[in-house]
Structures are given as structure tokens and as C-alpha cells.
Design a protein around this motif. Structure first.
Motif, PDB file in Angstrom:
ATOM      1  N   ALA A 233       0.879  -1.132  -0.093  1.00 28.58           N
ATOM      2  CA  ALA A 233       0.045   0.088   0.032  1.00 28.58           C
ATOM      3  C   ALA A 233       0.910   1.288  -0.161  1.00 28.58           C
ATOM      4  CB  ALA A 233      -1.107  -0.062   1.074  1.00 28.58           C
ATOM      5  N   THR A 237      -0.227   3.438  -3.147  1.00 29.41           N
ATOM      6  CA  THR A 237      -1.003   4.895  -2.841  1.00 29.41           C
ATOM      7  C   THR A 237      -0.481   6.002  -3.402  1.00 29.41           C
ATOM      8  OG1 THR A 237      -0.251   4.848  -0.686  1.00 29.41           O
ATOM      9  CG2 THR A 237      -2.292   3.433  -0.778  1.00 29.41           C
ATOM     10  N   ARG A 238       0.799   5.929  -3.684  1.00 34.48           N
ATOM     11  CA  ARG A 238       1.417   7.080  -4.254  1.00 34.48           C
ATOM     12  C   ARG A 238       0.923   7.153  -5.673  1.00 34.48           C
ATOM     13  NH1 ARG A 238       3.294  10.430  -0.838  1.00 34.48           N
ATOM     14  NH2 ARG A 238       4.554  11.361  -2.402  1.00 34.48           N
ATOM     15  N   PRO A 241      -5.526   5.578  -5.922  1.00 34.95           N
ATOM     16  CA  PRO A 241      -5.863   5.651  -4.310  1.00 34.95           C
ATOM     17  C   PRO A 241      -6.380   3.953  -4.116  1.00 34.95           C
ATOM     18  CG  PRO A 241      -7.303   7.049  -5.828  1.00 34.95           C
ATOM     19  CD  PRO A 241      -6.328   6.263  -6.666  1.00 34.95           C
ATOM     20  N   VAL A 242      -6.249   3.910  -2.467  1.00 35.37           N
ATOM     21  CA  VAL A 242      -6.703   2.499  -2.162  1.00 35.37           C
ATOM     22  C   VAL A 242      -7.838   2.903  -1.016  1.00 35.37           C
ATOM     23  CG1 VAL A 242      -6.050   0.360  -0.845  1.00 35.37           C
ATOM     24  CG2 VAL A 242      -4.582   1.159  -2.671  1.00 35.37           C
ATOM     25  N   GLY A 279      -0.809   5.426   3.590  1.00 35.50           N
ATOM     26  CA  GLY A 279      -1.983   6.174   2.399  1.00 35.50           C
ATOM     27  C   GLY A 279      -2.894   5.830   2.119  1.00 35.50           C
ATOM     28  N   VAL A 280      -3.381   4.764   2.896  1.00 34.70           N
ATOM     29  CA  VAL A 280      -4.795   3.977   2.521  1.00 34.70           C
ATOM     30  C   VAL A 280      -5.887   4.980   3.180  1.00 34.70           C
ATOM     31  CG1 VAL A 280      -6.254   2.193   2.947  1.00 34.70           C
ATOM     32  CG2 VAL A 280      -3.788   1.784   2.273  1.00 34.70           C
ATOM     33  N   ARG A 473      -6.158  13.134   0.648  1.00 35.69           N
ATOM     34  CA  ARG A 473      -5.226  12.477  -0.470  1.00 35.69           C
ATOM     35  C   ARG A 473      -4.318  13.650  -0.985  1.00 35.69           C
ATOM     36  NH1 ARG A 473      -3.536   8.326  -3.299  1.00 35.69           N
ATOM     37  NH2 ARG A 473      -3.036   8.577  -5.472  1.00 35.69           N
TER      38      ARG A 473
END
Length: 736
Positions: A233, A237-238, A241-242, A279-280, A473
Motif C-alpha cells: 500500500a 497509494t502514491r 487511491p486505495v 496512505g490507505v 489525499r
């Protein structure tokens, strides 16, 4: 055996050139029939081989009697057979050169007992014969762009949303809602089931490279390798999106903790912290899942201005009613989102456009200007979106229903306004999320918005959540990568320490306070000078040498919570009080040990000068999660830790900036920032203490839990007052 994390092999599973349906059936109610039909109806272009020991033909296809009889080694086999047959079939697949198997059957680990044993045998068969296994107990696999339909899904359009789920019902619900509520579609759906082999982390890595996938939605019940998930992740996520929803969030912790740190950091709390670090986006309501994913996939993320980042884009609201716009302001504020301020020129232009009744500072309220002409929304949005501080607009109210609410004659103008708004925002590279009370209607205006991939959401709260996640985000993407978790559970840099070995030799799983201090001292934590007294006379002598009030505390190899055993006496002055305090502590400890069946000791105590009252008392600790590895906990300290539960968690290793962010999440952070007229506390000393605690649990794999509580925090320093270390091992006693 192929490397578990070789994505080329995983591509063979998700993008097979040939598929064997093992357990093919002529009975339309059987999965072996439904999958054959679904592959044909979905336009799968690869070779499909039906396998059933009865032979013959099914749906016009020849049926092979065994995997061994296949004319080629298929890339993927889908096993539509009972659980008892799967181990032998996986072996046969491996011997024939089949690369992967989707195991649909139930009756494995989820059934416990013999099912758990069967699952272990299935895992071993896959490893021994080089077959990657999806499942068992899975809803199947879907790659719509390629027509790989091993789920039997019908009427689902291809698109950019990938689903990774552990529930067939949730997969069906999401696919249905995607089809009915948006113009997006599904790229891939993978039911992981029991994760006997292929897991969340690998699938996420694959989806990160999958060009058709724009956003990933994951439903997690349990995760066999959570650290692999976070590792993937943090990379994926960079790029895209997750969004995750986790079930089983309220489950009790898996072990009885010997430290406060373990008690307040339950498994879900730790996973949640790790997901956020990676970043999730996590949602806790099922109705938010698709709306948030669609917004993140279709609209640009926004990052507002801050002191460290003077330029940025924020959130504005455009509405046709003050009541709902005020609710939106409240909801966004509670989610941590502040509205952007508008430039004076923007407000002036809105005033000229909308008239004297309108509100022209965000939230902007058209105040009835759209009742006779919905085009007023488009004109107002054009002005509002041109403001240099606006990055995303939340449209709130009746839009999409003006022709329904007032007059059908407004339908054409409302649809034109919708198309204009979508075009305006796309041309400016800015985001638009629409809340409409008429979202359940298929009006021309709302269909125009959906056709332009603008999220149209019926719930005001859900619309606000979508906007909030766009901003979050954006903020994450402006930061440099702060955390790249290693695949291993701990950074082992040293063998067991002699203090740990001595405790092991005595059969102990807890270190006494002085042992804990010594261990933490080697990772950089400095404790106040303290004397150890082994008698009342020694306590009196130590108090005399201190020449000021002292704290006398129980020092025990078996009793870790001194306060529970009435083993702490504060503000002791002079030798007589010290002597009495020691005798009281020894008597209390003896009674406590006997009541709990703990070994009796030659009781000792620590004697240390009383410290000045701190600005705040903190807890800094770390424990070793069986899935995530070492996890840092920081929070309000003292004796009420488990009552207040004002804590934040971070999966280790962690950067100093993330530790500061964790401190900022605490309610007690208001005190550290100089609340009620106090002076602000520098966070550097707290971060240094956290680093020492983290290093202790990462350096020595024998350490299960480590805690400093309380950590006295002053304006210019942080002083550890007490320390506790618990070692790994079976049969640890429950919180002595």
C-alpha cells in the motif's frame, strides 16, 4: 517453487491465456456450468478446457477426464469440486504445469477442526508443486477487460474500479452499486477467501501495475500478512487511491497485555494506524465505500495552504439552501476540513451575478436564483472555480431535481447547466462533488454529470466524506514518503542482551524496573539518578542523601504494576518517613503476591528525588504485533491510561515527522501546545524518547512490550519516570 512475490506469475493468474474448469458440469445450477457459460458470454478469447472425469461434451465443448489429459498446461485452473478433492487436484495441476488455481470450495480453515488441517495440506501442495492458489472459500476471480469471469457476474460493465474482497456478498453488492449508481465499471474483482497463498499485499502490488485499474476497493475480514499489505500500500497509494473497509473492528485483543501499551493498542487499532501511514483511505460505513472511491478516482486531490506550504487549493461549497450548507460546513469541520477563503474579487463577482440576497462567502448560497433558471448554478460555479484558492467544490442541494421540483420546462436548461459545470471543472483541473436530494432519480441533468464521471451522492454526510478524502489525499501526496516498511517483522540488529538472558535463566518474562532502565539506556534514554534500597535502613539512608522529598517505589521481578500493589509512596521527607514507606511497601507487596500466587521475594525499592510537576504526563511504548511487527504507541500517561485511552499508534519503523503527527492526534496535545496560557512544549525530546523505545523493541527480538510511563514532559525536556519491559514467551502471567 516460484517466488511468492513474482508479479509475472501473478499476472498469469489474473491474465490467463488458457483456463481449465475442473469440475465442469452440464447442470446449470452448478458452478462448473455457470463459469463455462460466463466465460463464453464475457467474451474470453483464450482457450477454455472443461474437465470432468465423466467426459463427454458440455455446452458444445469436449470434456477432458483429468487435468493430465489436457492438451496443454493451462495458465489457470478453477476448481469447482468439493474440498476433499482439492489437494490432489492442486498436485495434479502442478505436475501438468498449470500455474495457478482458484479454489472455490468451502470447508477449510473457516470450519476449524479437520478443515484447518485440510487447509494446511492445500497450502503445502501449492508450495511443493509451484501452483499459486487463490482461495479457498473464495467467490472467484474476475478480469472484465479480458473476459475472465470466474465469478459468474452478469451485467457488470468494465471500468477502472478493482475490488479485493473476502466476502462474495460484498463483491456482489459493490458490483451492483457500481453498475446502478455510477458510469464507472469494474476492472478486476478478486475474492481472496482464506488467503491460503495469494494475499492482499501481492494483489495490491499487481493492481498498482494494472493499467486499467484507477482505484482499488478492499474489504478485509482478516489478513494473514498485514505487513505485506502495508508494504504494498505504501507504494501503490502514491500512484492510485486505495479505499478499505475493515470488518471485525470491535474484536477483543488476541492476548492479555502485561503493559498498558499492549492493553490500549488492540489489533484493529494497530492495523488502522498502519493503513493510514501507508496512505490507505479507510471508511467505516459501507455507503461511503463506493462514493469515496469514485470521487478519488475521478476528481483531482486538493491540498490546502499551510504555514509550511503557503500556496494550495481548498474546499468551497455552492448551495441553494442555507440549512444544508451549514450542515455540510459542520460535517467537514468534524472531519478536519476547513473551507477556503474567497478572494474579494470572487465575492464581488458572485454578488453581481446572484443579487443582494445571496451569500457570497463560502459557503456560497444562490438564494433562490436558480429556481427559475438552474443555469445560475453553472454561472456561479464558473466564478467560484476561477478563484485561485478553490480546488474542489461541493455542490449541495436540489440540483438535478429542479425540473422535478418546479417545472418540467427547466429540464433542458438544467441538463445544459450540468454539462457546463462538468466542462468548467475539467478544463480548470479542479474537482466537483455533487450532493443532490434527487440522486436516486435519473434526471437528464444528473445523468449528464454521471456521464462526465462527476460523483452524484444522495447523502450529504457521504458527499462530505468524499470531499474530505480528496483533501486528505492531496495533503498526503504533497508530502515526501515518510515510511517504507520493510518486509521483515523487526530490524534485528543484536542478539539477546545479557539482562534478557539472565531473566530467561530465572524463568521470568518481565524485567524489573532497574533492568528495564538499563536496557533502554543502551538505546538512548536517560533516567534520573536512582538508588536501590533493600531494607528500611537503606531507604532511610538514601532519603537522607537526597536531602529533599523522594519517591519510594517497589522494585520487583514479578510485580509489574506497582500502583496496583500499593507499592508507591510519594513526597517522602527524611529518614523516618522513608523507613516507614519501605516497610509499608514490603508488606503490601507480600500480601499482593500471596493473593495472586506470585513468588515471594526479598523486597526492594527504588529511591529517587521527586521531580517538579510536569506540563503533561505521557506514555511512550511499543509492542510486537504478530502481523504488523513492532508498533509504537504514544498517549496520555499516568495511572489512568486505560481509562482515558488517549493514544495514537504508528507501525515501525517511523520517521520523526510521523511521531510528531501522532502527538498531534492526542487530546493532551492541547496542553503541549500551550493551552490555558501555558508555554508550548518542544516536541524534540518526546520524539527522542519515542525513538529510544522504538529502538529497544526493534533491536532485541526477545522484547514483546516496552513502556515508559509516565514520561514527564517539561518545556525544554522530557524525563522518563518509570519503565517496563516484557519478554516474548509462552505462558506469560496475566498482568501481575
Amino acid at each position: 517453487m516460484t517466488s511468492k512475490h513474482d508479479l509475472s506469475v501473478l499476472r498469469q493468474v489474473f491474465e490467463p491465456r488458457s483456463i481449465a474448469v475442473v469440475g465442469a458440469s452440464a447442470n446449470p445450477t452448478k458452478r462448473g456450468h455457470q463459469i463455462l457459460r460466463a466465460l463464453d458470454e464475457s467474451g474470453y478469447a483464450g482457450a477454455v478446457y472443461a474437465v470432468n472425469r465423466g467426459g463427454g461434451t458440455i455446452l458444445g465443448q469436449p470434456v477432458y477426464k483429468s487435468v493430465e489429459d489436457l492438451p496443454e498446461a493451462a495458465d489457470l485452473a478453477v476448481l469447482c469440486t468439493p474440498a476433499a478433492t482439492t489437494v490432489a487436484l492442486v498436485r495434479a495441476c502442478g505436475e501438468r504445469g498449470v500455474g495457478g488455481a482458484v479454489v472455490l470450495a468451502v470447508g477449510f480453515g473457516e470450519s476449524a477442526g479437520e478443515g484447518a488441517e485440510l487447509e494446511a495440506r492445500l497450502r503445502e501442495a501449492g508450495r511443493e508443486h509451484g501452483v499459486r492458489i487463490v482461495g479457498p472459500n473464495t467467490s472467484g476471480l474476475l478480469n472484465l477487460p479480458l473476459g475472465v469471469n470466474l465469478i459468474g457476474a452478469r451485467g457488470v460493465r468494465p471500468g477502472g474500479i478493482a475490488l479485493v474482497v473476502q466476502s462474495g456478498n460484498i463483491a456482489l453488492d459493490l458490483m451492483t452499486r457500481v453498475t446502478e449508481q455510477s458510469r464507472m465499471g469494474i476492472s478486476i474483482c478478486c475474492g481472496l477467501g482464506n488467503e491460503v497463498d495469494v494475499g492482499f499485499g501481492e494483489v495490491l502490488e499487481y493492481l498498482g501495475e494494472h493499467d486499467e485499474t484507477r482505484v482499488v476497493i478492499a474489504h478485509i475480514e482478516g489478513c494473514r500478512d498485514a505487513r505485506a499489505l502495508l508494504h504494498a500500500a505504501a507504494r501503490v497509494t502514491r500512484r492510485k487511491p486505495v479505499v478499505v473497509i475493515k470488518s471485525g473492528r470491535t474484536a477483543l485483543g488476541a492476548h492479555a497485555a502485561l503493559s498498558h501499551t499492549g492493553a490500549v493498542a488492540g489489533p484493529y487499532d494497530r492495523l488502522r494506524a498502519g493503513l493510514a501511514q501507508a496512505g490507505v483511505v479507510e471508511v467505516q460505513r459501507s455507503d461511503e465505500l463506493l462514493a469515496v472511491a469514485q470521487a478519488l478516482a475521478s476528481q483531482p486531490a486538493v491540498a490546502p495552504s499551510t504555514h509550511s506550504r503557503p500556496t494550495g487549493l481548498g474546499v468551497a461549497i455552492l448551495s441553494d439552501g442555507g440549512g444544508q450548507s451549514t450542515l455540510a460546513v459542520d460535517a467537514l469541520h468534524e472531519m478536519g476540513v476547513a473551507l477556503t477563503g474567497l478572494a474579494p474579487a470572487t465575492s464581488s463577482a458572485l454578488r453581481a451575478l446572484l443579487g443582494p440576497a445571496a451569500a457570497v462567502r463560502t459557503p456560497v448560497d444562490v438564494a433562490g436564483a436558480a429556481d427559475a433558471d438552474p443555469g445560475a448554478f453553472a454561472r456561479a460555479l464558473e466564478v467560484l472555480a476561477a478563484d485561485p484558492g478553490v480546488g474542489v467544490v461541493l455542490l449541495v442541494g436540489l440540483f438535478g431535481g429542479y425540473a422535478i421540483r418546479f417545472s418540467g420546462q427547466l429540464a433542458e436548461r438544467e441538463a445544459e447547466a450540468a454539462a457546463s459545470m462538468a466542462t468548467t471543472m475539467k478544463s480548470l483541473g479542479k474537482g466537483l462533488v455533487v450532493h443532490s436530494q434527487y440522486a436516486s432519480h435519473r434526471s437528464a441533468a444528473l445523468e449528464a454529470l454521471r456521464g462526465a464521471h462527476v460523483p452524484v451522492i444522495g447523502s450529504l454526510d457521504v458527499a462530505c466524506r468524499a470531499v474530505a478524502e480528496l483533501q486528505r489525499r492531496g495533503v498526503r501526496l504533497t508530502r515526501s514518503v515518510q515510511w517504507r516498511p520493510k518486509r521483515e517483522h523487526a530490524r534485528i540488529t543484536a542478539s539477546s542482551h545479557h539482562i534478557i538472558n539472565d531473566a530467561r535463566a530465572e524463568g521470568r518474562y518481565t524485567l524489573d524496573e532497574m533492568e528495564a532502565r538499563a536496557l533502554l539506556g543502551e538505546t538512548g534514554l536517560s533516567f534520573p539518578l536512582t538508588e536501590v534500597a533493600r531494607s528500611a535502613d537503606e531507604a532511610a539512608a538514601a532519603a537522607t542523601r537526597a536531602a529533599r522529598p523522594v519517591a519510594i517505589k517497589l522494585l520487583s521481578k514479578h510485580i509489574t504494576h506497582k500502583t496496583d500493589a500499593a507499592g508507591v509512596v510519594l513526597d517522602v521527607t527524611g529518614p523516618d518517613e522513608a523507613r516507614a514507606a519501605f516497610e509499608s511497601i514490603a508488606a503490601n507487596a507480600l500480601a499482593y503476591a500471596r493473593a495472586r500466587g506470585l513468588p515471594e521475594e526479598e523486597w526492594a525499592a527504588t529511591v529517587s528525588p521527586m521531580l517538579a510537576p510536569p506540563v503533561a504526563e505521557l506514555l511512550v511504548g511499543a509492542c510486537r504485533d504478530p502481523q504488523l511487527g513492532p508498533v509504537l504507541t504514544i498517549g496520555a500517561g499516568g495511572i489512568w491510561v486505560e481509562v482515558l485511552r488517549d493514544v495514537a499508534h504508528r507501525v515501525l519503523p517511523v520517521a520523526p515527522r510521523e511521531v510528531e503527527a501522532a502527538i498531534g492526534e492526542l487530546k493532551v496535545s492541547a496542553l503541549l501546545a500551550g493551552g490555558r496560557g501555558g508555554r508550548a512544549v518542544g516536541l524534540g525530546a518526546i520524539v527522542d524518547a519515542a525513538a529510544a523505545v522504538a529502538e529497544c523493541v526493534m533491536r532485541w527480538p526477545d522484547v514483546a512490550e516496552v513502556e515508559v510511563n509516565p514520561l514527564f514532559v517539561y518545556e525544554d525536556r522530557a524525563v522518563p519516570v518509570d519503565a517496563r519491559v516484557v519478554l516474548e514467551g509462552p505462558g506469560k502471567p496475566d498482568r501481575p
